[in-house]
Design a protein around this motif. Sequence first.
Motif, PDB file in Angstrom:
ATOM      1  N   THR A 108      21.837  37.853  79.983  1.00 21.45           N
ATOM      2  CA  THR A 108      22.152  39.244  80.287  1.00 21.45           C
ATOM      3  C   THR A 108      23.650  39.476  80.227  1.00 21.45           C
ATOM      4  O   THR A 108      24.440  38.532  80.390  1.00 21.45           O
ATOM      5  N   TYR A 213      22.639  47.627  81.187  1.00 21.27           N
ATOM      6  CA  TYR A 213      22.852  46.236  80.794  1.00 21.27           C
ATOM      7  C   TYR A 213      21.673  45.751  79.955  1.00 21.27           C
ATOM      8  O   TYR A 213      20.580  46.320  80.001  1.00 21.27           O
ATOM      9  N   TRP A 215      19.040  42.580  79.000  1.00 22.37           N
ATOM     10  CA  TRP A 215      18.406  41.490  79.746  1.00 22.37           C
ATOM     11  C   TRP A 215      17.338  40.842  78.876  1.00 22.37           C
ATOM     12  O   TRP A 215      16.502  41.523  78.292  1.00 22.37           O
TER      13      TRP A 215
END
Length: 233
Positions: A108, A213, A215
């Motif tokens: 991530t 973000y 992941w």
Amino acid sequence: MVFAAGEGSRLQPLTLTRPKALIEVGGQPMLARVLRAFRSAEVTDVVVNTHYLAEQISDYLSANDFGMRVFVTREHARRLETGGGLLAARDLLDDGEPILLHNADICTDLDLSRLTLRGDATLLVSERESSRRLMFDADMRLRGWINESSGEIKGSPTDLRRAFSGIHIVSPSIFPALQKYSETIGSDVFSLTPFYMQMADELEIYGSELSGYRWFDIGNLEKLAAAEAAFTQ
């Protein structure tokens, strides 16, 4: 703490000769990615647990400086899973400071400093496809767990269901509960998820949803390829 003891059987043949934590994504071993993310979040002390091909991880850490004090624990006889591994490293972690936990196979670009401790434990969760989901109340406190495929439910059912992301932050106040849980089940091998479920009424365990973000779980070859495509520049 980085959980790096896994064998990675679903990543064979890559993991026949190297541990899962040293599998590369975008030219970097996963362990290095996690440790650099820790350093960016101003972590100064890290514990890495090992079992499968442990010497390779120890040698890698000895040969590379990540700007932190790195301690290695070795699970010799068997892999202790996340709960047992955390409990076994208590002497290195129980100093009153929150403990950031990260699976070595989670790739991530999340700024880890964004995950902050609430209550006794805070779990990074998200709305994504998963056969197993945690169930939370309106205040995001953990109340139960469901296997969406089988319909099995543990704890109290709720409509707010999220997938656990393999990153969490805990207070050292959970160590007595971890010890008691280990004694109750009669084993030092256990994962943190069933521990969280067992202790959901006694401990304050919360979920945290963050955005912005990328992941990936690199648990198998297909997922590894997806992470490689996303993080190779």
